[in-house]
Design a protein around this motif. Structure first.
Motif, PDB file in Angstrom:
ATOM      1  N   LEU A  21      16.472  30.940  72.725  1.00  0.00           N
ATOM      2  CA  LEU A  21      15.725  30.969  71.467  1.00  0.00           C
ATOM      3  C   LEU A  21      15.858  29.629  70.760  1.00  0.00           C
ATOM      4  CD1 LEU A  21      14.109  32.441  69.272  1.00  0.00           C
ATOM      5  CD2 LEU A  21      16.292  33.264  68.333  1.00  0.00           C
ATOM      6  N   GLU A  22      14.741  28.949  70.579  1.00  0.00           N
ATOM      7  CA  GLU A  22      14.726  27.690  69.841  1.00  0.00           C
ATOM      8  C   GLU A  22      14.465  27.962  68.363  1.00  0.00           C
ATOM      9  OE1 GLU A  22      11.775  25.215  71.628  1.00  0.00           O
ATOM     10  OE2 GLU A  22      13.082  24.618  73.298  1.00  0.00           O
ATOM     11  N   VAL A  23      15.304  27.416  67.500  1.00  0.00           N
ATOM     12  CA  VAL A  23      15.135  27.548  66.059  1.00  0.00           C
ATOM     13  C   VAL A  23      14.770  26.175  65.509  1.00  0.00           C
ATOM     14  CG1 VAL A  23      16.187  28.217  63.874  1.00  0.00           C
ATOM     15  CG2 VAL A  23      16.831  29.406  65.980  1.00  0.00           C
ATOM     16  N   LEU A  24      13.631  26.103  64.836  1.00  0.00           N
ATOM     17  CA  LEU A  24      13.091  24.821  64.397  1.00  0.00           C
ATOM     18  C   LEU A  24      13.558  24.453  63.004  1.00  0.00           C
ATOM     19  CD1 LEU A  24       9.360  25.165  65.546  1.00  0.00           C
ATOM     20  CD2 LEU A  24      11.331  24.316  66.858  1.00  0.00           C
ATOM     21  N   ASP A  25      13.691  23.132  62.783  1.00  0.00           N
ATOM     22  CA  ASP A  25      13.794  22.589  61.437  1.00  0.00           C
ATOM     23  C   ASP A  25      12.402  22.720  60.821  1.00  0.00           C
ATOM     24  OD1 ASP A  25      13.631  20.828  59.214  1.00  0.00           O
ATOM     25  OD2 ASP A  25      15.261  19.586  59.995  1.00  0.00           O
ATOM     26  N   LYS A  26      12.269  23.556  59.794  1.00  0.00           N
ATOM     27  CA  LYS A  26      10.936  23.865  59.272  1.00  0.00           C
ATOM     28  C   LYS A  26      10.312  22.689  58.525  1.00  0.00           C
ATOM     29  CE  LYS A  26      11.431  28.021  60.921  1.00  0.00           C
ATOM     30  NZ  LYS A  26      12.827  27.972  61.354  1.00  0.00           N
ATOM     31  N   HIS A  27      11.116  21.697  58.163  1.00  0.00           N
ATOM     32  CA  HIS A  27      10.569  20.517  57.496  1.00  0.00           C
ATOM     33  C   HIS A  27      10.079  19.469  58.489  1.00  0.00           C
ATOM     34  CE1 HIS A  27      11.869  21.658  53.423  1.00  0.00           C
ATOM     35  NE2 HIS A  27      12.940  22.155  54.007  1.00  0.00           N
ATOM     36  N   THR A  28      10.736  19.347  59.655  1.00  0.00           N
ATOM     37  CA  THR A  28      10.365  18.314  60.628  1.00  0.00           C
ATOM     38  C   THR A  28       9.665  18.863  61.859  1.00  0.00           C
ATOM     39  OG1 THR A  28      12.455  18.430  61.863  1.00  0.00           O
ATOM     40  CG2 THR A  28      12.407  17.025  59.891  1.00  0.00           C
ATOM     41  N   GLY A  29       9.838  20.162  62.128  1.00  0.00           N
ATOM     42  CA  GLY A  29       9.279  20.762  63.333  1.00  0.00           C
ATOM     43  C   GLY A  29      10.110  20.538  64.578  1.00  0.00           C
ATOM     44  N   GLU A  30      11.257  19.871  64.450  1.00  0.00           N
ATOM     45  CA  GLU A  30      12.122  19.602  65.598  1.00  0.00           C
ATOM     46  C   GLU A  30      13.066  20.775  65.853  1.00  0.00           C
ATOM     47  OE1 GLU A  30      14.116  16.027  64.572  1.00  0.00           O
ATOM     48  OE2 GLU A  30      12.325  14.749  64.814  1.00  0.00           O
ATOM     49  N   VAL A  31      13.538  20.904  67.094  1.00  0.00           N
ATOM     50  CA  VAL A  31      14.496  21.949  67.445  1.00  0.00           C
ATOM     51  C   VAL A  31      15.851  21.594  66.844  1.00  0.00           C
ATOM     52  CG1 VAL A  31      15.688  23.151  69.305  1.00  0.00           C
ATOM     53  CG2 VAL A  31      13.276  22.522  69.567  1.00  0.00           C
ATOM     54  N   ALA A  32      16.404  22.514  66.048  1.00  0.00           N
ATOM     55  CA  ALA A  32      17.695  22.285  65.399  1.00  0.00           C
ATOM     56  C   ALA A  32      18.817  23.055  66.070  1.00  0.00           C
ATOM     57  CB  ALA A  32      17.616  22.666  63.922  1.00  0.00           C
ATOM     58  N   TRP A  33      18.513  24.259  66.597  1.00  0.00           N
ATOM     59  CA  TRP A  33      19.510  25.085  67.284  1.00  0.00           C
ATOM     60  C   TRP A  33      18.868  25.741  68.495  1.00  0.00           C
ATOM     61  CZ3 TRP A  33      18.934  25.501  61.915  1.00  0.00           C
ATOM     62  CH2 TRP A  33      20.036  25.111  61.143  1.00  0.00           C
ATOM     63  N   ARG A  34      19.713  26.057  69.453  1.00  0.00           N
ATOM     64  CA  ARG A  34      19.320  26.910  70.573  1.00  0.00           C
ATOM     65  C   ARG A  34      20.266  28.100  70.566  1.00  0.00           C
ATOM     66  NH1 ARG A  34      15.686  24.018  73.639  1.00  0.00           N
ATOM     67  NH2 ARG A  34      15.782  21.762  73.355  1.00  0.00           N
ATOM     68  N   VAL A  35      19.688  29.288  70.453  1.00  0.00           N
ATOM     69  CA  VAL A  35      20.463  30.504  70.201  1.00  0.00           C
ATOM     70  C   VAL A  35      20.382  31.427  71.411  1.00  0.00           C
ATOM     71  CG1 VAL A  35      20.666  32.535  68.712  1.00  0.00           C
ATOM     72  CG2 VAL A  35      20.088  30.312  67.720  1.00  0.00           C
ATOM     73  N   ALA A  36      21.483  32.076  71.710  1.00  0.00           N
ATOM     74  CA  ALA A  36      21.518  33.044  72.802  1.00  0.00           C
ATOM     75  C   ALA A  36      20.698  34.275  72.462  1.00  0.00           C
ATOM     76  CB  ALA A  36      22.960  33.445  73.102  1.00  0.00           C
ATOM     77  N   ASN A  37      19.819  34.667  73.374  1.00  0.00           N
ATOM     78  CA  ASN A  37      19.011  35.869  73.223  1.00  0.00           C
ATOM     79  C   ASN A  37      19.676  37.029  73.970  1.00  0.00           C
ATOM     80  OD1 ASN A  37      16.837  35.740  71.532  1.00  0.00           O
ATOM     81  ND2 ASN A  37      15.287  35.720  73.135  1.00  0.00           N
ATOM     82  N   ALA A  38      19.634  38.198  73.382  1.00  0.00           N
ATOM     83  CA  ALA A  38      20.140  39.409  74.043  1.00  0.00           C
ATOM     84  C   ALA A  38      18.966  40.202  74.618  1.00  0.00           C
ATOM     85  CB  ALA A  38      20.917  40.261  73.054  1.00  0.00           C
ATOM     86  N   ASP A  39      19.254  40.999  75.648  1.00  0.00           N
ATOM     87  CA  ASP A  39      18.224  41.858  76.227  1.00  0.00           C
ATOM     88  C   ASP A  39      18.563  43.331  75.957  1.00  0.00           C
ATOM     89  OD1 ASP A  39      20.273  42.478  78.005  1.00  0.00           O
ATOM     90  OD2 ASP A  39      19.431  41.304  79.656  1.00  0.00           O
ATOM     91  N   ASP A  40      17.756  44.216  76.506  1.00  0.00           N
ATOM     92  CA  ASP A  40      17.935  45.647  76.256  1.00  0.00           C
ATOM     93  C   ASP A  40      19.307  46.137  76.702  1.00  0.00           C
ATOM     94  OD1 ASP A  40      16.793  48.449  75.723  1.00  0.00           O
ATOM     95  OD2 ASP A  40      17.375  48.586  77.829  1.00  0.00           O
ATOM     96  N   ALA A  41      19.821  45.622  77.798  1.00  0.00           N
ATOM     97  CA  ALA A  41      21.123  46.066  78.283  1.00  0.00           C
ATOM     98  C   ALA A  41      22.231  45.699  77.305  1.00  0.00           C
ATOM     99  CB  ALA A  41      21.407  45.449  79.655  1.00  0.00           C
ATOM    100  N   ILE A  42      22.103  44.546  76.672  1.00  0.00           N
ATOM    101  CA  ILE A  42      23.102  44.124  75.678  1.00  0.00           C
ATOM    102  C   ILE A  42      22.992  44.987  74.426  1.00  0.00           C
ATOM    103  CG2 ILE A  42      23.854  42.230  74.210  1.00  0.00           C
ATOM    104  CD1 ILE A  42      24.583  41.949  77.169  1.00  0.00           C
ATOM    105  N   VAL A  43      21.770  45.296  74.005  1.00  0.00           N
ATOM    106  CA  VAL A  43      21.600  46.184  72.847  1.00  0.00           C
ATOM    107  C   VAL A  43      22.245  47.535  73.131  1.00  0.00           C
ATOM    108  CG1 VAL A  43      19.950  47.302  71.306  1.00  0.00           C
ATOM    109  CG2 VAL A  43      19.481  44.992  72.150  1.00  0.00           C
ATOM    110  N   ASP A  44      22.061  48.038  74.326  1.00  0.00           N
ATOM    111  CA  ASP A  44      22.684  49.307  74.722  1.00  0.00           C
ATOM    112  C   ASP A  44      24.205  49.222  74.610  1.00  0.00           C
ATOM    113  OD1 ASP A  44      22.655  51.999  75.882  1.00  0.00           O
ATOM    114  OD2 ASP A  44      23.422  51.038  77.690  1.00  0.00           O
TER     115      ASP A  44
END
Length: 475
Positions: A21-44
């Motif tokens: 998951l890329e999280v953008l700097d909303k002022h510059t449009g650049e990628v500020a963070w890369r976040v781990a995504n969970a799937d259905d098995a992790i939610v379970d």
């Protein structure tokens, strides 16, 4: 800020599973963070961990729940500048708005810490009938069990805080899905919560794609779902929630009335704040302003002057007001809605220009009754103006909406105040201020398409607990 990898939190612990998951700097449009995504098995797994934590959380003494919340308060204060910077970057906020939200984050956890030790009950007189005179009765509140939360992008701290802080206070394990555009604030809260001595499984904070998020709503192991977001999504989720209770705060197109005896300068200043703080991206942002015809021209002139002078610039400057909307698509939508209203006979008095994802604050007069600016939630920096002469008719105009969150009225007549309180179909009536006013211990929520239930720590705790009766026969 350099790009940084962030985990999700599963059963209290950080997991660096991926950087999807890329999280953008909303002022510059650049990628500020890369976040781990969970799937259905992790939610379970997260739900299973929450179920396992239900008894330990319910049995956690009140002082330990309080102390965990107070630990968060202390750490939020220590990391205040970092928290402000994150909001500026991921939320697109200007410093004044980011600083205000961090203040409310701290206050919300402080109130929750206090309420954690005030979850009581009541003794019930049973001798109301001869058949019950040998009985005594009492009730207490007990945690409802594992709960799920889904939060939106516009207040990445405070709307999360209004769910997780009362859950901890009540003793409910929770799983949280933060908004994919602004997950970093929630993950910072997870980092701080992970420092607390909470039972394993007390919380999971998971960034999840929509196709993997069904369990947040549909899983029967969860005993309550609380959602904040759009009415379209909220009612859809409610239809899939099954037997569990659902609390929803779904926004609105809040109205503000300015009567002929109002202090015009004060009303202008507050409408300026209510309509344009956070670039209008608030569910109780001032959208519709009804002004008595005797003062309309004066009010309109002064408001438009102030709106036109709102400064843009460096988002980290304390004086900057104007920030971007969450996406460029949202900015285009706002400008399209303004144009639709003008094409239908409305008059654009000031603003409305777009540059990228930023829209200059706009004031539009005489908006057609069927235009989107009148009937929908604009969620952008636009205020509409209309005249009124009859107070009762103005109340009917405010009620003429499928929404009903809060309304603000600048009036001095106590009779009109009581009439408004009795007649307005909203969750809150705010006198001599804008509907955007909120203190975090207040009951907060709406009617009609604005949602179900109330937030505010005490009221959220009531939703997350059940009454358990004890009746004893004297033998």
């Amino acid at each position: 800020m350099s790009t940084k990898a962030l985990p999700y939190y599963l059963a209290n612990r950080p997991v660096y599973a991926n950087e999807d998951l890329e999280v953008l700097d909303k002022h510059t449009g650049e990628v500020a963070w890369r976040v781990a995504n969970a799937d259905d098995a992790i939610v379970d797994k997260a739900i299973a961990a929450a179920v396992k934590a239900s008894r330990p959380m319910a049995e956690l003494p009140a002082y330990k729940r309080r102390d965990a919340l107070l630990h968060c308060v202390e750490r939020f204060r220590e990391r205040e500048e970092e928290l402000i910077e994150v909001l500026i970057v991921e939320g697109g906020k200007v410093r004044r708005d980011a600083k205000g939200e961090v203040t409310r984050l701290i206050e919300t956890f402080q109130v929750a810490a206090e309420e954690a030790t005030r979850i009581g009950g009541e003794v019930i007189p049973m001798d109301i009938s001869p058949r019950a005179e040998l009985y005594s009765g009492m009730w207490k509140r007990v945690p409802i069990g594992p709960v799920s939360f889904i939060t939106p992008f516009n207040f990445p701290y405070n709307l999360v805080a209004h769910k997780i802080a009362p859950a901890i206070a009540a003793g409910c394990p929770f799983i949280l899905k933060p908004a994919e555009k602004t997950p970093v604030g929630a993950l910072l809260m997870g980092e701080i919560l992970s420092e607390c001595d909470l039972p394993e499984g007390a919380f999971s904070i998971l960034c999840v794609d929509r196709e993997d998020a069904a369990r947040f709503t549909e899983d029967e192991r969860l005993k309550l779902m609380s959602f904040t977001g759009s009415d379209k999504v909220g009612w859809m989720l409610k239809s899939k929630a099954g037997k569990k209770p659902v609390v929803m705060e779904l926004g609105g197109n809040a109205a503000c009335l300015v009567d002929e005896d109002a202090d015009i300068d004060d009303a202008v200043a507050r409408v300026l704040f209510g309509g344009f703080y956070q670039s209008g991206q608030s569910c109780v942002s001032v959208q519709r302003v009804l002004v008595h015809e005797a003062i309309f021209d004066d009010f309109s002139r002064k408001l438009c002057k102030e709106v036109g002078d709102l400064p843009g610039g460096d988002p980290r400057d304390e004086d900057t007001w104007i920030g971007p909307l969450i996406t460029e698509g949202d900015a285009k939508r706002v400008v399209d809605w303004i144009q639709e209203a003008v094409d239908g006979g409305g008059k654009l008095l000031v603003g409305g220009e777009r540059e990228g994802s930023t829209v200059r604050p706009a004031v539009v007069e005489n908006v057609p009754a069927d235009s989107k600016l009148r009937v929908e939630e604009v969620f952008g920096p636009v205020v509409t103006l209309e005249r009124f002469s009859d107070f009762d008719a103005a109340l009917d105009t405010i009620n003429d909406s499928r929404y009903g969150l809060q309304a603000g009225l600048f009036i001095r007549d106590i009779g009109k105040i009581n009439k408004a309180w009795n007649r307005l179909e909203v969750g809150g009536v705010i006198i001599n201020d804008v509907p955007s006013f909120r203190v975090d211990h207040m009951p907060y929520g709406g009617v009609k398409d604005s949602g179900l239930g109330r937030e505010g720590i005490r009221y959220a705790i009531e939703d997350m607990t059940e009454i358990r009766l004890l009746a004893i026969r004297d033998i």
